[in-house]
Design a protein around this motif. Structure first.
Motif, PDB file in Angstrom:
ATOM      1  N   ASP A  32       0.832  -1.197   0.000  1.00  0.00           N
ATOM      2  CA  ASP A  32       0.000   0.000   0.000  1.00  0.00           C
ATOM      3  C   ASP A  32       0.873   1.256   0.000  1.00  0.00           C
ATOM      4  O   ASP A  32       1.781   1.379   0.835  1.00  0.00           O
ATOM      5  N   PRO A  33       0.617   2.195  -0.910  1.00  0.00           N
ATOM      6  CA  PRO A  33       1.441   3.411  -0.960  1.00  0.00           C
ATOM      7  C   PRO A  33       1.407   4.221   0.345  1.00  0.00           C
ATOM      8  O   PRO A  33       2.428   4.776   0.754  1.00  0.00           O
ATOM      9  N   HIS A  34       0.258   4.273   0.998  1.00  0.00           N
ATOM     10  CA  HIS A  34       0.165   5.018   2.258  1.00  0.00           C
ATOM     11  C   HIS A  34       0.990   4.335   3.349  1.00  0.00           C
ATOM     12  O   HIS A  34       1.634   5.010   4.162  1.00  0.00           O
ATOM     13  N   LEU A  35       0.993   3.018   3.356  1.00  0.00           N
ATOM     14  CA  LEU A  35       1.808   2.273   4.325  1.00  0.00           C
ATOM     15  C   LEU A  35       3.287   2.550   4.084  1.00  0.00           C
ATOM     16  O   LEU A  35       4.036   2.818   5.024  1.00  0.00           O
ATOM     17  N   ARG A  36       3.715   2.501   2.831  1.00  0.00           N
ATOM     18  CA  ARG A  36       5.119   2.804   2.506  1.00  0.00           C
ATOM     19  C   ARG A  36       5.488   4.217   2.942  1.00  0.00           C
ATOM     20  O   ARG A  36       6.551   4.451   3.507  1.00  0.00           O
ATOM     21  N   LYS A  37       4.596   5.168   2.682  1.00  0.00           N
ATOM     22  CA  LYS A  37       4.844   6.555   3.067  1.00  0.00           C
ATOM     23  C   LYS A  37       4.968   6.675   4.587  1.00  0.00           C
ATOM     24  O   LYS A  37       5.875   7.357   5.089  1.00  0.00           O
TER      25      LYS A  37
END
Length: 143
Positions: A32-37
């Motif tokens: 998930d991009p938000h998790l990576r961020k």
């Protein structure tokens, strides 16, 4: 007071290093991009706190402390085994929450053990506890 300060700062240094390493290990598995961020932001916050910790250690003419080799090895093995068996954001979040909770528990133990540490060292420990708690809380939607 001086010894307690150096010991508390040393344990914070080791804990911060362990956290940064753990985040690095799970980052590539986060989908998930938000998790990576979130993981990148937490890593940056840990790196900033590490810089502050090293400044305080330098002021006390004390070396930093690395996490024990056995702890790093066990963490690496657990992380890679779990991610190989069940890859995905849920596993990443589970591993991060477990690591954060262990870090918070240990930091409270060190604060209680070295009560005579200077306020600057206690503040570093409190800030690290806050970083770990915030990171764990941000993982709950992925569990």
């Amino acid at each position: 007071m001086h010894d307690d300060t150096i010991r508390l700062l040393g344990e914070c240094d080791a804990g911060i290093s362990m956290a940064i390493s753990a985040i690095d290990e799970v980052l590539s598995a986060a989908e998930d991009p938000h998790l990576r961020k979130t993981l990148h932001q937490s890593k940056a916050a840990h790196e900033n706190l590490k810089t502050r910790t090293h400044q305080l250690l330098n002021e006390h003419h004390a070396p930093g402390k690395k996490p024990p080799l056995i702890a790093r090895g066990m963490n690496w093995m657990k992380t890679n085994t779990y991610l190989a068996i069940r890859p995905g954001d849920g596993t990443v979040a589970d591993l991060v929450v477990t690591g954060c909770n262990m870090g918070v528990k240990n930091l409270h133990r060190y604060q209680n053990r070295w009560r005579r540490a200077e306020e600057t060292a206690k503040n570093v420990a409190d800030d690290l506890i806050g970083l770990e708690a915030d990171l764990a809380n941000s993982m709950f939607p992925y569990l």
